[in-house]
Scaffold this motif. Structure first.
Motif, mmCIF file in Angstrom:
data_model
loop_
_atom_site.group_PDB
_atom_site.id
_atom_site.type_symbol
_atom_site.label_atom_id
_atom_site.label_comp_id
_atom_site.label_asym_id
_atom_site.label_seq_id
_atom_site.Cartn_x
_atom_site.Cartn_y
_atom_site.Cartn_z
ATOM 1 N N TRP A 1 -8.183 4.678 -3.125
ATOM 2 C CA TRP A 1 -9.253 3.676 -3.093
ATOM 3 C C TRP A 1 -8.798 2.393 -3.777
ATOM 4 O O TRP A 1 -9.025 1.290 -3.272
ATOM 5 C CB TRP A 1 -10.496 4.239 -3.764
ATOM 6 C CG TRP A 1 -11.560 3.245 -4.142
ATOM 7 C CD1 TRP A 1 -12.038 2.998 -5.386
ATOM 8 C CD2 TRP A 1 -12.292 2.380 -3.264
ATOM 9 N NE1 TRP A 1 -13.017 2.045 -5.359
ATOM 10 C CE2 TRP A 1 -13.197 1.639 -4.063
ATOM 11 C CE3 TRP A 1 -12.274 2.156 -1.894
ATOM 12 C CZ2 TRP A 1 -14.059 0.693 -3.520
ATOM 13 C CZ3 TRP A 1 -13.134 1.206 -1.350
ATOM 14 C CH2 TRP A 1 -14.016 0.488 -2.170
ATOM 15 N N MET B 1 -5.338 1.393 10.382
ATOM 16 C CA MET B 1 -5.615 1.359 8.942
ATOM 17 C C MET B 1 -6.163 2.697 8.472
ATOM 18 O O MET B 1 -5.822 3.170 7.379
ATOM 19 C CB MET B 1 -6.607 0.241 8.627
ATOM 20 C CG MET B 1 -6.065 -1.155 8.759
ATOM 21 S SD MET B 1 -4.933 -1.576 7.420
ATOM 22 C CE MET B 1 -4.620 -3.303 7.818
ATOM 23 N N GLN C 1 -5.671 1.328 -4.157
ATOM 24 C CA GLN C 1 -4.669 0.688 -3.313
ATOM 25 C C GLN C 1 -5.294 0.045 -2.074
ATOM 26 O O GLN C 1 -4.820 -0.985 -1.588
ATOM 27 C CB GLN C 1 -3.612 1.716 -2.892
ATOM 28 C CG GLN C 1 -2.748 2.233 -4.022
ATOM 29 C CD GLN C 1 -1.930 1.144 -4.677
ATOM 30 O OE1 GLN C 1 -1.509 0.183 -4.023
ATOM 31 N NE2 GLN C 1 -1.697 1.283 -5.971
ATOM 32 N N THR C 2 -6.375 0.649 -1.579
ATOM 33 C CA THR C 2 -7.077 0.069 -0.426
ATOM 34 C C THR C 2 -7.722 -1.260 -0.794
ATOM 35 O O THR C 2 -7.726 -2.211 0.004
ATOM 36 C CB THR C 2 -8.140 1.047 0.093
ATOM 37 O OG1 THR C 2 -7.517 2.285 0.447
ATOM 38 C CG2 THR C 2 -8.844 0.487 1.322
ATOM 39 N N PHE D 1 0.831 -1.207 0.000
ATOM 40 C CA PHE D 1 0.000 0.000 0.000
ATOM 41 C C PHE D 1 0.866 1.257 0.000
ATOM 42 O O PHE D 1 0.630 2.189 -0.777
ATOM 43 C CB PHE D 1 -0.915 -0.012 1.217
ATOM 44 C CG PHE D 1 -1.806 1.199 1.315
ATOM 45 C CD1 PHE D 1 -3.064 1.195 0.728
ATOM 46 C CD2 PHE D 1 -1.396 2.333 2.004
ATOM 47 C CE1 PHE D 1 -3.885 2.315 0.816
ATOM 48 C CE2 PHE D 1 -2.212 3.457 2.096
ATOM 49 C CZ PHE D 1 -3.466 3.443 1.497
ATOM 50 N N ILE E 1 -4.547 5.100 5.535
ATOM 51 C CA ILE E 1 -5.267 5.586 4.353
ATOM 52 C C ILE E 1 -5.198 7.105 4.272
ATOM 53 O O ILE E 1 -4.997 7.678 3.191
ATOM 54 C CB ILE E 1 -6.723 5.093 4.378
ATOM 55 C CG1 ILE E 1 -6.755 3.570 4.226
ATOM 56 C CG2 ILE E 1 -7.544 5.756 3.288
ATOM 57 C CD1 ILE E 1 -8.132 2.957 4.419
#
Length: 298
Positions: free
Chosen positions: A146, A181, A148-149, A111, A185
């Motif tokens: 988004w 998390m 990569q999430t 990520f 992000i």
């Protein structure tokens, strides 16, 4: 029933989602931190747009693929297994302890490196949309984060398998992974925005970041453990403390520790929170100064 004209429908959806908000027109055109923050908020409110575009990116990348994004999960799992088995022998650490450490580290690193490397080209790759659609600049950032999430969520399947193979008493500390998390992000947003703007203006920044990310992989405790160096004592143990100067080490720990049932000193959280606030301010400063010029630089 007539088939839908997907291209026409998508264009209509994009036009509707990116319709300018008259209430924010004046503030969005000013060169202030408030205007930069308004761009982030406007982009977030256009979630239908970046959610759809991010999902479309994944479907396009794995078009006609049977496993789709699971190929990334398989590749990450194979690498984690190979590195975990190899370095557990070299460092003489039990596989049940070392393999989860490496696996979760690689998942998180996927990520982080994705936001840095792909973030450097986010505005260049979306030149057409930036020039044709009147959307907030941050929409393209949310789109990448988004995506990569979603990859991160896919790769967490490996962690679930490891917990089943090597059972651990995670307890209530597992809940700490949720705010960790969320912080990861949020940091992905400012990292993508900042490096995206800078790399659009200075095209040499993108290849420089490629080399920097490779270097950071080796100096961040992903395939090695700080505890191993501390156990050796002496000068090596003192040098091991240099790892704490690396902010990515703290990001790793706040997520990895709850997922593998390890203890987590509170100072890791303070470092991550401080870096998050500082990074957001840095990204806002870059947006305040240069966001209007991105469409001319791409």
């Amino acid at each position: 029933m007539q088939p839908r004209n997907t291209t026409k429908d998508l264009r209509a959806d994009l036009a509707r989602m990116t319709a300018p908000d008259p209430a924010n027109t004046l503030v969005s055109q000013s060169k202030t931190l408030r205007a930069a923050w308004a761009d982030l908020m406007r982009g977030f409110r256009q979630h239908e747009l970046w959610l759809q575009l991010g999902w479309q990116d994944i479907k396009q990348r794995y078009r006609r693929s049977v496993l789709g994004p699971l190929w990334i999960t398989i590749a990450t799992g194979v690498m984690a297994l190979a590195l975990g088995l190899l370095y557990s022998v070299l460092f003489k650490i039990p596989v049940a302890e070392f393999l989860p450490h490496v696996t979760v580290g690689l998942v998180i690193w996927g990520f982080i490196s994705g936001c840095i490397k792909e973030g450097a080209n986010i505005f260049i790759d979306n030149e057409g949309l930036i020039k044709q659609l009147p959307s907030a600049l941050s929409v393209h950032v949310y789109r990448l984060v988004w995506r990569q999430t979603l990859f991160l969520a896919h790769n967490l399947v490996i962690w679930v398998i490891l917990i089943l193979v090597f059972p651990r008493n995670l307890g209530w500390n597992l809940a700490l992974a949720i705010p960790a998390m969320a912080l990861l992000i949020i940091n992905g947003v400012w990292v993508t925005m900042f490096f995206g703007i800078v790399a659009t203006r200075y095209r040499d920044v993108a290849p420089l970041l490629e080399a920097l990310v490779q270097l950071l992989f080796y100096v961040t405790p992903i395939v090695w453990m700080t505890s191993t160096l501390h156990d050796q004592g002496g000068e090596i143990a003192n040098r091991a403390r240099l790892a704490e100067l690396n902010p990515l080490y703290h990001y790793m720990e706040v997520i990895r520790a709850p997922l593998i049932g390890a203890s987590l000193p509170a100072y890791h959280w303070w470092v991550v929170i401080g870096c998050t606030i500082g990074g957001l301010f840095l990204a806002l400063m870059a947006m305040r100064q240069w966001r209007f010029r991105v469409s001319y630089w791409v």
